[in-house]
Design an enzyme around this catalytic site. Structure first.
Site, PDB file in Angstrom:
ATOM      1  N   HIS A 130       0.911  -1.149   0.000  1.00 26.37           N
ATOM      2  CA  HIS A 130       0.000   0.000   0.000  1.00 26.37           C
ATOM      3  C   HIS A 130       0.946   1.192   0.000  1.00 26.37           C
ATOM      4  O   HIS A 130       1.283   1.735   1.065  1.00 26.37           O
ATOM      5  CB  HIS A 130      -0.877   0.010   1.253  1.00 26.37           C
ATOM      6  CG  HIS A 130      -2.046  -0.918   1.202  1.00 26.37           C
ATOM      7  ND1 HIS A 130      -2.996  -0.842   0.205  1.00 26.37           N
ATOM      8  CD2 HIS A 130      -2.441  -1.930   2.014  1.00 26.37           C
ATOM      9  CE1 HIS A 130      -3.931  -1.770   0.415  1.00 26.37           C
ATOM     10  NE2 HIS A 130      -3.601  -2.459   1.496  1.00 26.37           N
ATOM     11  N   LYS A 153      -6.633  -0.860  -5.299  1.00 30.35           N
ATOM     12  CA  LYS A 153      -8.109  -0.934  -5.294  1.00 30.35           C
ATOM     13  C   LYS A 153      -8.739   0.255  -6.013  1.00 30.35           C
ATOM     14  O   LYS A 153      -9.559   0.992  -5.435  1.00 30.35           O
ATOM     15  CB  LYS A 153      -8.657  -1.045  -3.871  1.00 30.35           C
ATOM     16  CG  LYS A 153      -8.257  -2.333  -3.160  1.00 30.35           C
ATOM     17  CD  LYS A 153      -8.977  -2.490  -1.836  1.00 30.35           C
ATOM     18  CE  LYS A 153      -8.605  -3.734  -1.083  1.00 30.35           C
ATOM     19  NZ  LYS A 153      -7.236  -3.727  -0.507  1.00 30.35           N
ATOM     20  N   ALA A 213     -11.286   2.377  -8.145  1.00 32.34           N
ATOM     21  CA  ALA A 213     -12.750   2.258  -8.054  1.00 32.34           C
ATOM     22  C   ALA A 213     -13.475   3.405  -8.750  1.00 32.34           C
ATOM     23  O   ALA A 213     -14.589   3.743  -8.380  1.00 32.34           O
ATOM     24  CB  ALA A 213     -13.169   2.194  -6.584  1.00 32.34           C
ATOM     25  N   THR A 238     -10.609   8.320 -15.293  1.00 35.26           N
ATOM     26  CA  THR A 238      -9.947   8.746 -14.055  1.00 35.26           C
ATOM     27  C   THR A 238      -8.914   7.721 -13.576  1.00 35.26           C
ATOM     28  O   THR A 238      -7.784   8.088 -13.225  1.00 35.26           O
ATOM     29  CB  THR A 238     -11.000   8.999 -12.943  1.00 35.26           C
ATOM     30  OG1 THR A 238     -11.891  10.014 -13.400  1.00 35.26           O
ATOM     31  CG2 THR A 238     -10.343   9.429 -11.642  1.00 35.26           C
TER      32      THR A 238
HETATM   33  O1  S5P Z   1     -10.831  -8.413   1.002  1.00 38.92           O
HETATM   34  C1  S5P Z   1      -9.720  -7.979   1.245  1.00 38.92           C
HETATM   35  C2  S5P Z   1      -8.882  -7.517   0.223  1.00 38.92           C
HETATM   36  C3  S5P Z   1      -7.597  -7.093   0.528  1.00 38.92           C
HETATM   37  S1  S5P Z   1      -6.543  -6.735  -0.782  1.00 38.92           S
HETATM   38  N1  S5P Z   1      -9.235  -7.974   2.518  1.00 38.92           N
HETATM   39  C4  S5P Z   1      -7.968  -7.528   2.841  1.00 38.92           C
HETATM   40  O2  S5P Z   1      -7.600  -7.577   4.009  1.00 38.92           O
HETATM   41  N2  S5P Z   1      -7.144  -7.047   1.847  1.00 38.92           N
HETATM   42  C5  S5P Z   1      -5.777  -6.551   2.148  1.00 38.92           C
HETATM   43  O3  S5P Z   1      -5.024  -7.617   2.698  1.00 38.92           O
HETATM   44  C6  S5P Z   1      -5.701  -5.413   3.160  1.00 38.92           C
HETATM   45  O4  S5P Z   1      -5.714  -4.168   2.501  1.00 38.92           O
HETATM   46  C7  S5P Z   1      -4.386  -5.678   3.861  1.00 38.92           C
HETATM   47  O5  S5P Z   1      -3.320  -5.082   3.130  1.00 38.92           O
HETATM   48  C8  S5P Z   1      -4.195  -7.185   3.788  1.00 38.92           C
HETATM   49  C9  S5P Z   1      -4.600  -7.947   5.040  1.00 38.92           C
HETATM   50  O6  S5P Z   1      -3.767  -7.633   6.107  1.00 38.92           O
HETATM   51  P1  S5P Z   1      -3.754  -8.471   7.478  1.00 38.92           P
HETATM   52  O7  S5P Z   1      -2.786  -7.738   8.340  1.00 38.92           O
HETATM   53  O8  S5P Z   1      -5.145  -8.437   8.028  1.00 38.92           O
HETATM   54  O9  S5P Z   1      -3.310  -9.866   7.126  1.00 38.92           O
END
Ligand code: S5P
Length: 264
Positions: free
Chosen positions: A63, A94, A96, A101
């Site tokens: 990110h 992500k 959207a 844009t």
């Molecule tokens: O549905 C989702 C999609 C994504 S890309 N749920 C998520 O958690 N993510 C991403 O996965 C979220 O933005 C974060 O970077 C990672 C999960 O992190 P964790 O620390 O909970 O494992």
């Protein structure tokens, strides 16, 4: 399903997107279906994670906009580490918005994501124009796109018909879209016509969730029961006292689940 029972390498021939082919082969070569979600806020921490965990992962997920001290040396250094350790970079942007844009957001601005991220992702909510806009920038650079078909978080609106329509949108754009962020292979009960890769966040062997709606499942549930291909692990690895030891555990668990799934 039939695709899920095949090896990653065997499935590579069924993909139109070059990056998907590259990723499938790299997973078997490195024996890893682990992606790290490196959600840290300093460039030193980010690059340290990429160098330390690089040997155990197939995809390094960023990110980039949470870095407090971002500058253009970051993508340069990440690219060098991706080459050193043989992994792909996935900017979890992500997108959207409307096609016009997102095209500018992908190509321009502070981060110039298209210039360094092998993979990025988009919500299908605006309609297919979002894919067409991103494709105009990404395809000439040989990039690949994932669509968010489902989310890991509690109460997500991305489910049912929305997820199935996402699958159809991807199927019409197989030159660029090679898979999904999702929680299970879709459709569950029909024979699949076309193969896609499923990258799945919400993975932890220790926690069941966080205080903000995140929901976790184990590598076995994700890879073996739900037929997904890549486990995305964040805090469970980089938040541990010994991230390398933890990464090895998740690599092994994800890989064993894959071996079990593809065993004949
Ligand atoms: O549905 C989702 C999609 C994504 S890309 N749920 C998520 O958690 N993510 C991403 O996965 C979220 O933005 C974060 O970077 C990672 C999960 O992190 P964790 O620390 O909970 O494992």
């Amino acid at each position: 399903s039939s695709f899920a029972s095949q090896t990653y390498t065997a499935r590579a021939a069924g993909f139109a997107n070059d990056l998907a082919v590259q990723l499938l082969k790299l997973m078997d070569r490195k024996k890893t279906n682990l992606s790290i979600a490196a959600d840290v806020t300093s460039k030193a921490e980010l690059l340290q994670l990429a160098d330390l965990l690089g040997p155990y992962i197939c995809v390094f997920k960023t990110h980039i906009d949470i870095l407090d001290d971002y500058d253009s040396s970051v993508p340069e250094a990440l690219t060098a580490l991706a080459e050193k350790h043989d992994f792909l970079i996935f900017e979890d942007r992500k997108f959207a918005d409307i096609g016009s844009t997102v095209k500018a957001q992908y190509q321009s601005g502070v981060y110039k994501i298209a210039s360094w991220a092998h993979i990025t992702n988009a919500h299908p909510i605006p309609g297919e124009g979002i894919v067409h806009g991103l494709k105009e920038v990404g395809l000439p650079l040989k990039r690949g796109l994932l669509l968010l078909a489902e989310m890991s978080s509690k109460g997500t609106l991305a489910q049912g018909k929305y997820s199935m329509d996402t699958l159809a949108m991807a199927a019409r754009n197989r030159d660029f879209v090679f898979g999904f962020i999702g929680q299970r292979r879709l459709p569950l009960d029909e024979p699949e016509k076309e193969d896609f890769l499923y990258l799945t966040p919400g993975v932890s062997m220790a926690q069941s969730g966080d205080s903000l709606g995140q929901q976790y499942r184990s590598p076995e549930q994700v890879v073996l029961e739900s037929g997904c291909d890549v486990i995305i692990v964040g805090r469970a690895i980089y938040g541990a006292a010994d991230p390398v030891a933890e990464a090895k555990k998740y690599q092994e668990a994800g890989w064993n689940a894959y071996l079990q799934r593809t065993r004949r």
